[in-house]
Design a protein around this motif. Structure first.
Motif, PDB file in Angstrom:
ATOM      1  N   PRO A 145       0.824  -1.214   0.000  1.00  0.00           N
ATOM      2  CA  PRO A 145       0.000   0.000   0.000  1.00  0.00           C
ATOM      3  C   PRO A 145       0.857   1.263   0.000  1.00  0.00           C
ATOM      4  N   SER A 146       0.245   2.367  -0.379  1.00  0.00           N
ATOM      5  CA  SER A 146       1.006   3.613  -0.464  1.00  0.00           C
ATOM      6  C   SER A 146       1.204   4.285   0.884  1.00  0.00           C
ATOM      7  N   PHE A 147       0.357   3.970   1.882  1.00  0.00           N
ATOM      8  CA  PHE A 147       0.547   4.586   3.206  1.00  0.00           C
ATOM      9  C   PHE A 147       0.078   3.700   4.349  1.00  0.00           C
ATOM     10  N   ASP A 148      -0.832   2.771   4.100  1.00  0.00           N
ATOM     11  CA  ASP A 148      -1.435   1.947   5.148  1.00  0.00           C
ATOM     12  C   ASP A 148      -0.586   0.713   5.434  1.00  0.00           C
ATOM     13  N   ASP A 149       0.646   0.942   5.882  1.00  0.00           N
ATOM     14  CA  ASP A 149       1.592  -0.153   6.076  1.00  0.00           C
ATOM     15  C   ASP A 149       2.690   0.330   7.029  1.00  0.00           C
ATOM     16  N   PRO A 150       3.018  -0.441   8.058  1.00  0.00           N
ATOM     17  CA  PRO A 150       4.002   0.036   9.044  1.00  0.00           C
ATOM     18  C   PRO A 150       5.384   0.279   8.452  1.00  0.00           C
ATOM     19  N   TRP A 151       5.837  -0.580   7.531  1.00  0.00           N
ATOM     20  CA  TRP A 151       7.154  -0.383   6.927  1.00  0.00           C
ATOM     21  C   TRP A 151       7.186   0.877   6.062  1.00  0.00           C
ATOM     22  N   ILE A 152       6.105   1.116   5.333  1.00  0.00           N
ATOM     23  CA  ILE A 152       6.027   2.315   4.503  1.00  0.00           C
ATOM     24  C   ILE A 152       6.102   3.568   5.378  1.00  0.00           C
ATOM     25  N   ILE A 153       5.350   3.604   6.456  1.00  0.00           N
ATOM     26  CA  ILE A 153       5.350   4.747   7.373  1.00  0.00           C
ATOM     27  C   ILE A 153       6.747   4.971   7.950  1.00  0.00           C
ATOM     28  N   GLU A 154       7.383   3.896   8.390  1.00  0.00           N
ATOM     29  CA  GLU A 154       8.730   4.014   8.960  1.00  0.00           C
ATOM     30  C   GLU A 154       9.719   4.536   7.923  1.00  0.00           C
ATOM     31  N   GLY A 155       9.618   4.010   6.706  1.00  0.00           N
ATOM     32  CA  GLY A 155      10.530   4.459   5.656  1.00  0.00           C
ATOM     33  C   GLY A 155      10.372   5.938   5.365  1.00  0.00           C
ATOM     34  N   GLN A 156       9.138   6.402   5.279  1.00  0.00           N
ATOM     35  CA  GLN A 156       8.912   7.834   5.015  1.00  0.00           C
ATOM     36  C   GLN A 156       9.425   8.684   6.167  1.00  0.00           C
ATOM     37  N   GLY A 157       9.345   8.153   7.378  1.00  0.00           N
ATOM     38  CA  GLY A 157       9.806   8.897   8.542  1.00  0.00           C
ATOM     39  C   GLY A 157      11.292   9.193   8.535  1.00  0.00           C
ATOM     40  N   SER A 158      12.055   8.436   7.731  1.00  0.00           N
ATOM     41  CA  SER A 158      13.495   8.698   7.637  1.00  0.00           C
ATOM     42  C   SER A 158      13.767  10.105   7.115  1.00  0.00           C
ATOM     43  N   THR A 159      12.796  10.704   6.412  1.00  0.00           N
ATOM     44  CA  THR A 159      12.916  12.095   5.972  1.00  0.00           C
ATOM     45  C   THR A 159      13.189  13.007   7.165  1.00  0.00           C
ATOM     46  N   GLY A 160      12.451  12.773   8.257  1.00  0.00           N
ATOM     47  CA  GLY A 160      12.602  13.590   9.456  1.00  0.00           C
ATOM     48  C   GLY A 160      13.945  13.401  10.130  1.00  0.00           C
ATOM     49  N   ILE A 161      14.416  12.154  10.216  1.00  0.00           N
ATOM     50  CA  ILE A 161      15.724  11.876  10.812  1.00  0.00           C
ATOM     51  C   ILE A 161      16.812  12.643  10.064  1.00  0.00           C
ATOM     52  N   GLU A 162      16.739  12.572   8.747  1.00  0.00           N
ATOM     53  CA  GLU A 162      17.737  13.212   7.886  1.00  0.00           C
ATOM     54  C   GLU A 162      17.696  14.737   8.021  1.00  0.00           C
ATOM     55  N   ALA A 163      16.481  15.298   7.964  1.00  0.00           N
ATOM     56  CA  ALA A 163      16.323  16.755   8.026  1.00  0.00           C
ATOM     57  C   ALA A 163      16.782  17.313   9.373  1.00  0.00           C
ATOM     58  N   ALA A 164      16.477  16.609  10.452  1.00  0.00           N
ATOM     59  CA  ALA A 164      16.878  17.084  11.779  1.00  0.00           C
ATOM     60  C   ALA A 164      18.397  17.149  11.900  1.00  0.00           C
ATOM     61  N   ALA A 165      19.086  16.150  11.360  1.00  0.00           N
ATOM     62  CA  ALA A 165      20.551  16.150  11.393  1.00  0.00           C
ATOM     63  C   ALA A 165      21.111  17.313  10.569  1.00  0.00           C
ATOM     64  N   GLN A 166      20.483  17.593   9.433  1.00  0.00           N
ATOM     65  CA  GLN A 166      20.943  18.698   8.592  1.00  0.00           C
ATOM     66  C   GLN A 166      20.702  20.049   9.259  1.00  0.00           C
ATOM     67  N   MET A 167      19.540  20.202   9.901  1.00  0.00           N
ATOM     68  CA  MET A 167      19.257  21.456  10.606  1.00  0.00           C
ATOM     69  C   MET A 167      20.256  21.683  11.736  1.00  0.00           C
ATOM     70  N   ALA A 168      20.602  20.628  12.437  1.00  0.00           N
ATOM     71  CA  ALA A 168      21.589  20.743  13.512  1.00  0.00           C
ATOM     72  C   ALA A 168      22.942  21.172  12.949  1.00  0.00           C
ATOM     73  N   ALA A 169      23.305  20.612  11.781  1.00  0.00           N
ATOM     74  CA  ALA A 169      24.577  20.961  11.150  1.00  0.00           C
ATOM     75  C   ALA A 169      24.612  22.423  10.726  1.00  0.00           C
ATOM     76  N   PHE A 170      23.441  22.978  10.385  1.00  0.00           N
ATOM     77  CA  PHE A 170      23.337  24.389  10.013  1.00  0.00           C
ATOM     78  C   PHE A 170      23.256  25.307  11.245  1.00  0.00           C
ATOM     79  N   GLY A 171      23.218  24.722  12.432  1.00  0.00           N
ATOM     80  CA  GLY A 171      23.128  25.518  13.644  1.00  0.00           C
ATOM     81  C   GLY A 171      21.727  26.010  13.955  1.00  0.00           C
ATOM     82  N   LEU A 172      20.714  25.358  13.376  1.00  0.00           N
ATOM     83  CA  LEU A 172      19.330  25.785  13.578  1.00  0.00           C
ATOM     84  C   LEU A 172      18.652  25.073  14.744  1.00  0.00           C
ATOM     85  N   GLY A 173      19.302  24.077  15.304  1.00  0.00           N
ATOM     86  CA  GLY A 173      18.675  23.324  16.381  1.00  0.00           C
ATOM     87  C   GLY A 173      17.659  22.335  15.851  1.00  0.00           C
ATOM     88  N   ALA A 174      16.921  21.724  16.750  1.00  0.00           N
ATOM     89  CA  ALA A 174      15.919  20.728  16.352  1.00  0.00           C
ATOM     90  C   ALA A 174      14.698  21.415  15.740  1.00  0.00           C
TER      91      ALA A 174
END
Length: 320
Positions: A145-174
């Protein structure tokens, strides 16, 4: 469909690690709006032009060898289709995608070019879920499924992990608040799991804002009868799933709706200011910010979720 497990923050972290091994992080752009620096995560620059590659990779790599041999079936207007097709090609898995007959030409052609079989249907009279389920059962394939699936949800959530690390590197905090385009809610639910300290605001086109209404009502509200036409083909989900709704509701997520003119204005802004081509569905979060429907605040993160748009349609949006 039987859900064997719930999506988890640990699962999001596992997905992020898997994706980091095969794909570089998508760029994070910082641009000041009324004196406030805003972070923009350009998922439009993924190899398939959208974030959907994340969930597809996490889901298909979780299949055992027997399941891989039987293939996968998915349903999508285009971005999830391309994500599944891309992952399937890399893993040597046969993929069949159920796509609406009015899907953007670019998305259909890109899915075919990745080696997937495409089965079309009439969005107004046929159920893509039913067609895909029948195909999967007949072939013994795994339904993705395009969204109704635990693995799909977890995979999309990696966007947030990545963005938070980049914001920290820019000195913007969480990130203090994340503005996320929402169709079925897979991306927003995944990010809600990934960034437990960040407020989540989902954004949908007017008339298709069922997640917003569901969050306000405390139960799932489907899209009403005869919804208005929208350029956001990727956000035309008639009903969100209990899986995504539950994650967002427990996180006290909020929602807003934006008009077609506000979406087109956001596409133009992204092109002019960030030099990015963003599809209508990928621009709704930016539209909410520019229209003043989201308060500007330090630590604001906006997800630009996709850039797959037919050139003729994009030209019209850019022309105003």
């Amino acid at each position: 469909m039987t859900i064997l497990r719930q999506p988890t923050r640990a699962g999001v972290r596992d997905a992020a690690e898997k994706i980091a091994r095969i794909l570089p992080p998508t760029p994070l752009f910082i641009y000041e709006i009324k004196g406030v620096p805003v972070a923009f995560k350009a998922e439009s620059l993924q190899p398939i032009g959208a974030f959907k590659i994340r969930g597809a990779w996490h889901r298909l790599t979780a299949l055992d060898e027997g399941a891989r041999k039987k293939g996968v079936v998915a349903f999508s207007s285009g971005n999830h289709a391309q994500g599944v097709a891309w992952a399937a090609k890399r893993l040597g898995i046969a993929a069949t995608i159920v796509m609406p007959s009015d899907a953007p030409r670019l998305k259909r052609e890109s899915t075919l070019a990745l080696g997937a079989e495409v089965v079309t249907y009439d969005r107004a009279t046929e159920s893509r879920e039913a067609i895909a389920a029948q195909l999967a059962e007949a072939r013994g394939a795994t339904l993705v499924p395009s969204f109704d699936d635990p693995w799909i949800i977890e995979g999309q959530g990696s966007t947030g992990i990545e963005a938070a690390a980049q914001m920290a590197a820019f000195g913007l905090g969480a990130p203090t608040r994340v503005i996320v385009p929402c169709g079925g809610g897979g991306l927003s639910a995944g990010i809600a799991l990934a960034l437990k300290e960040s407020a989540i605001t989902v954004v949908e086109p007017e008339g298709w804002d069922d997640m917003r209404r569901s969050l306000e009502a405390s139960w799932i509200e489907p899209v009403g009868p005869n919804p208005p036409p929208t350029a956001c083909d990727s956000l035309q989900t008639l009903r969100v799933s209990p899986l995504t709704f539950d994650v967002l509701y427990r996180r006290d997520a909020t929602g807003v709706a934006v008009s077609e003119s506000e979406i087109a204005a956001a596409q133009r802004w992204a092109g002019e200011k960030l030099r990015l081509v963003i599809e209508p569905g990928g621009a709704v979060g930016l539209a909410a910010v520019l229209a003043g429907k989201v308060t500007l605040e330090p630590g604001l993160l906006v997800i630009l979720s996709g850039g797959n748009v037919d050139l003729a349609d994009y030209a019209k949006a850019m022309a105003g």
